[in-house]
Design a protein around this motif. Structure first.
Motif, PDB file in Angstrom:
ATOM      1  N   ARG A  30       4.034 -38.185 -24.850  1.00 28.93           N
ATOM      2  CA  ARG A  30       4.801 -38.767 -23.746  1.00 28.93           C
ATOM      3  C   ARG A  30       4.196 -38.279 -22.429  1.00 28.93           C
ATOM      4  N   THR A  31       3.538 -39.162 -21.731  1.00 25.74           N
ATOM      5  CA  THR A  31       2.800 -38.754 -20.535  1.00 25.74           C
ATOM      6  C   THR A  31       3.462 -39.205 -19.234  1.00 25.74           C
ATOM      7  N   VAL A  70       7.772 -25.965 -18.353  1.00 20.03           N
ATOM      8  CA  VAL A  70       7.438 -26.090 -19.775  1.00 20.03           C
ATOM      9  C   VAL A  70       6.840 -27.461 -20.075  1.00 20.03           C
ATOM     10  N   MET A  71       7.401 -28.511 -19.484  1.00 22.34           N
ATOM     11  CA  MET A  71       6.850 -29.844 -19.729  1.00 22.34           C
ATOM     12  C   MET A  71       5.471 -29.995 -19.096  1.00 22.34           C
ATOM     13  N   ALA A  72       5.230 -29.301 -17.984  1.00 20.90           N
ATOM     14  CA  ALA A  72       3.891 -29.313 -17.379  1.00 20.90           C
ATOM     15  C   ALA A  72       2.879 -28.650 -18.311  1.00 20.90           C
ATOM     16  N   TYR A  73       3.286 -27.571 -18.966  1.00 22.96           N
ATOM     17  CA  TYR A  73       2.401 -26.949 -19.965  1.00 22.96           C
ATOM     18  C   TYR A  73       2.053 -27.949 -21.066  1.00 22.96           C
ATOM     19  N   ALA A  74       3.035 -28.748 -21.479  1.00 24.74           N
ATOM     20  CA  ALA A  74       2.785 -29.745 -22.518  1.00 24.74           C
ATOM     21  C   ALA A  74       1.766 -30.776 -22.034  1.00 24.74           C
ATOM     22  N   SER A  95      -3.424 -35.070 -20.325  1.00 25.85           N
ATOM     23  CA  SER A  95      -3.120 -36.275 -19.545  1.00 25.85           C
ATOM     24  C   SER A  95      -1.635 -36.319 -19.245  1.00 25.85           C
ATOM     25  N   GLY A  96      -1.279 -37.180 -18.275  1.00 26.46           N
ATOM     26  CA  GLY A  96       0.128 -37.357 -17.949  1.00 26.46           C
ATOM     27  C   GLY A  96       0.602 -36.463 -16.817  1.00 26.46           C
ATOM     28  N   PHE A 126      12.465 -28.275 -27.755  1.00 25.41           N
ATOM     29  CA  PHE A 126      12.618 -29.688 -28.115  1.00 25.41           C
ATOM     30  C   PHE A 126      11.795 -30.567 -27.176  1.00 25.41           C
ATOM     31  N   LEU A 127      11.868 -30.320 -25.871  1.00 24.07           N
ATOM     32  CA  LEU A 127      11.127 -31.122 -24.898  1.00 24.07           C
ATOM     33  C   LEU A 127       9.624 -30.965 -25.085  1.00 24.07           C
ATOM     34  N   TYR A 128       9.182 -29.733 -25.281  1.00 23.22           N
ATOM     35  CA  TYR A 128       7.751 -29.474 -25.453  1.00 23.22           C
ATOM     36  C   TYR A 128       7.215 -30.209 -26.690  1.00 23.22           C
ATOM     37  N   GLU A 129       7.917 -30.072 -27.803  1.00 18.12           N
ATOM     38  CA  GLU A 129       7.455 -30.702 -29.040  1.00 18.12           C
ATOM     39  C   GLU A 129       7.527 -32.221 -28.956  1.00 18.12           C
ATOM     40  N   GLU A 130       8.541 -32.742 -28.265  1.00 20.43           N
ATOM     41  CA  GLU A 130       8.666 -34.192 -28.111  1.00 20.43           C
ATOM     42  C   GLU A 130       7.470 -34.761 -27.350  1.00 20.43           C
ATOM     43  N   ILE A 131       7.078 -34.090 -26.298  1.00 19.76           N
ATOM     44  CA  ILE A 131       5.921 -34.544 -25.518  1.00 19.76           C
ATOM     45  C   ILE A 131       4.646 -34.445 -26.337  1.00 19.76           C
ATOM     46  N   MET A 132       4.465 -33.340 -27.037  1.00 21.41           N
ATOM     47  CA  MET A 132       3.238 -33.127 -27.796  1.00 21.41           C
ATOM     48  C   MET A 132       3.126 -34.094 -28.979  1.00 21.41           C
TER      49      MET A 132
END
Length: 259
Positions: A97-98, A111-115, A121-122, A87-93
Motif C-alpha cells: 500500500r503506497t 512507523v508507516m514511513a518506515y514501511a 516506494s510510496g 498491524f499497519l506496518y504489516e498491512e503496508i508491507m
C-alpha cells in the motif's frame, strides 16, 4: 406474672434470633458481593496480562521488522499502541500500500514511513490541524531520515457539509491528489465535536482504490462505535472487522476484496 415474663423472654429471644438471621443474611450478601468482585478482578487481571503480553510481542516484532537503529517514538497515552502499529506496518508491507492518507499524525506516521522505506516506494500524508503535534511529528521523521517517505500537511479544521449537515473537519485543500489505498482515521480529536471522525469516509470514498483499507482507531469509544454503524449503513460495499486491540480498531474492506 410468670407467664408474662416467660412470654416477654420468648419475644426477646425471637427478636434476637431474627436479628441474628438478618445479620447472617447481610454477612452472606456481603461475602457473595466480595466473591463476585474477586472473580471480576481476577478476570480483569488475566485480561490485562494477556493484553500486556500481546503488546510486548508486537513491540518486539516491530523492532525486528523495522530495525530502526534507534528507539521508536513513545507508544502510550494518546499514541497508538504496538498492536495497531504492527498491524499497519504489516498491512503496508504485505499488500504494498503506497498511497496512504492519515487523519492525525504521530507515531503511526513514523512507523508507516518506515514501511514505505522498506518497500522503496510510496508516501504517507498525515493531515494535522494542531501546529504543535505537526512540528513534533516532523521532528520525529527528520531525526530518522524519513522525510522522503512521509509528510505532515497543515490542515486546519474547517466547515464541510455532508448531506446538508455541517461538520468541522480537515481542510480538504490540504489533501494531495491521487488514489488512496489505505486511510487511517485517527483524528480529529473527540473534543472537537460529536462523532468528529465521521466525515472521513463520506468525503474520501470516491478517492479510495478498489482494494483500499480504511482503519478507524479508538473504536471502543461510543462515538466511534456510532461512526462505524453509520459508515456500514451508508457504504454497504464495505465490511467491517473489529480487531482485538487495547483501545479498539475497526478495519473496513470492500466485501469482494476479503481480509
Amino acid at each position: 406474672m410468670l407467664l408474662i415474663e416467660l412470654a416477654n423472654s420468648v419475644n426477646e429471644l425471637a427478636g434476637a434470633i431474627k436479628e441474628l438471621r438478618d445479620s447472617q443474611s447481610e454477612i452472606m450478601g456481603r461475602l457473595d458481593s466480595l466473591e463476585q468482585q474477586l472473580k471480576q478482578n481476577r478476570a480483569a487481571a488475566k485480561g490485562q496480562t494477556r493484553t500486556g503480553y500481546a503488546q510486548f510481542e508486537d513491540l518486539l516484532a516491530l523492532y525486528r521488522d523495522i530495525d530502526p537503529g534507534q528507539s521508536l517514538p513513545r507508544m502510550r497515552n494518546w499514541a497508538a499502541g504496538p498492536e495497531l502499529l504492527r498491524f499497519l506496518y504489516e498491512e503496508i508491507m504485505e499488500r504494498r500500500r503506497t498511497g496512504v492518507l492519515e487523519c492525525g499524525s504521530g507515531t503511526t506516521t513514523v512507523v508507516m514511513a518506515y514501511a514505505m522505506r522498506s518497500l522503496g516506494s510510496g508516501k504517507v500524508t498525515a493531515l494535522e490541524h494542531n501546529p504543535h503535534y505537526a512540528a513534533l511529528t516532523r521532528h520525529e521523521l527528520s531525526e530518522r531520515g524519513l522525510t522522503e517517505w512521509a509528510e505532515v500537511a497543515d490542515a486546519e479544521l474547517s466547515d464541510v457539509v455532508i448531506d446538508g449537515q455541517a461538520w468541522r473537519w480537515y481542510d480538504v485543500e490540504a489533501i494531495p491528489s491521487g488514489e488512496i489505498d489505505m486511510l487511517l482515521v485517527d483524528g480529529p480529536p473527540g473534543d472537537t465535536g460529536p462523532q468528529a471522525r465521521y466525515p472521513a469516509l463520506p468525503l474520501l470514498a470516491d478517492r479510495l482504490s478498489e482494494s483500499a483499507l480504511v482503519v478507524l482507531d479508538d473504536a471502543n469509544r461510543a462515538d466511534e462505535r456510532a461512526i462505524v454503524q453509520r459508515w456500514t449503513e451508508q457504504f454497504p460495499q464495505f465490511e467491517s472487522q473489529r480487531l482485538r486491540h487495547e483501545r479498539g480498531t475497526v478495519a473496513l474492506r470492500r466485501a469482494d476484496n476479503g481480509a
